[in-house]
Design a protein around this motif. Structure first.
Motif, short mmCIF file in Angstrom:
data_model
loop_
_atom_site.label_atom_id
_atom_site.label_comp_id
_atom_site.label_asym_id
_atom_site.label_seq_id
_atom_site.Cartn_x
_atom_site.Cartn_y
_atom_site.Cartn_z
N ILE A 73 0.84 -1.20 0.00
CA ILE A 73 0.00 0.00 0.00
C ILE A 73 0.87 1.25 0.00
N ASP A 74 1.89 1.27 0.87
CA ASP A 74 2.80 2.42 0.93
C ASP A 74 3.51 2.65 -0.40
N ALA A 75 3.97 1.57 -1.04
CA ALA A 75 4.66 1.69 -2.33
C ALA A 75 3.71 2.23 -3.39
N ALA A 76 2.47 1.76 -3.40
CA ALA A 76 1.49 2.24 -4.38
C ALA A 76 1.19 3.71 -4.16
N GLU A 77 1.07 4.13 -2.90
CA GLU A 77 0.82 5.55 -2.60
C GLU A 77 1.98 6.42 -3.08
N ARG A 78 3.20 5.96 -2.84
CA ARG A 78 4.36 6.74 -3.30
C ARG A 78 4.37 6.84 -4.81
N GLU A 79 4.06 5.75 -5.49
CA GLU A 79 4.06 5.75 -6.96
C GLU A 79 2.96 6.64 -7.52
N MET A 80 1.78 6.58 -6.91
CA MET A 80 0.63 7.32 -7.44
C MET A 80 0.64 8.79 -7.04
N PHE A 81 1.01 9.07 -5.78
CA PHE A 81 0.85 10.42 -5.24
C PHE A 81 2.13 11.08 -4.81
N GLY A 82 3.23 10.34 -4.83
CA GLY A 82 4.47 10.90 -4.32
C GLY A 82 4.43 11.14 -2.83
N VAL A 83 3.61 10.36 -2.12
CA VAL A 83 3.43 10.56 -0.69
C VAL A 83 4.53 9.85 0.08
N ALA A 84 5.16 10.58 0.97
CA ALA A 84 6.16 9.98 1.84
C ALA A 84 5.46 9.13 2.90
N LYS A 85 6.20 8.27 3.57
CA LYS A 85 5.64 7.34 4.54
C LYS A 85 4.87 8.09 5.63
N GLU A 86 5.30 9.28 6.02
CA GLU A 86 4.63 10.05 7.06
C GLU A 86 3.34 10.70 6.57
N GLY A 87 3.03 10.53 5.28
CA GLY A 87 1.80 11.10 4.75
C GLY A 87 1.97 12.48 4.15
N ARG A 88 3.21 12.99 4.13
CA ARG A 88 3.47 14.30 3.53
C ARG A 88 3.99 14.12 2.12
N SER A 89 3.84 15.15 1.33
CA SER A 89 4.31 15.09 -0.05
C SER A 89 5.81 14.88 -0.09
N ALA A 90 6.24 14.03 -1.00
CA ALA A 90 7.68 13.75 -1.15
C ALA A 90 8.39 14.84 -1.93
N ALA A 91 7.66 15.75 -2.54
CA ALA A 91 8.25 16.79 -3.37
C ALA A 91 8.80 17.92 -2.56
#
Length: 91
Positions: A73-91
């Motif tokens: 789930i975490d990997a899919a979220e990062r791929e789809m939304f760029g979301v870091a594990k803490e729930g913040r944007s990875a950008a």
């Protein structure tokens, strides 16, 4: 004689009676006016049918393959939304 089979959003319109809370009706009228209620409700019902079908598809997939792991789930979220594990944007 059998009725023809129509999918959601297909076929002639048909009046039905439903019970809806007054506050819900007021909120819909605020958005679409008195004459737009039927179209608004039709669209809402179609969206709910789509969600129900998606839930059924997910359940069938989980029955075959088991539930997704949190890591998947975490990997899919990062791929789809760029979301870091803490729930913040990875950008």
């Amino acid at each position: 004689m059998n009725d023809p089979a129509y999918g959601p959003g297909e076929g002639p319109t048909k009046s039905v009676s439903v019970s809806v809370h007054e506050g819900t009706i007021a909120a819909v009228r605020t958005r679409v006016g008195k004459r737009g209620i039927s179209a608004y409700v039709e669209a809402a019902i179609q969206r709910q049918i789509e969600r129900d079908q998606l839930d059924e598809l997910i359940a069938a997939n989980e029955e075959l393959h088991g539930p997704l792991t949190q890591e998947e789930i975490d990997a899919a979220e990062r791929e789809m939304f760029g979301v870091a594990k803490e729930g913040r944007s990875a950008a």
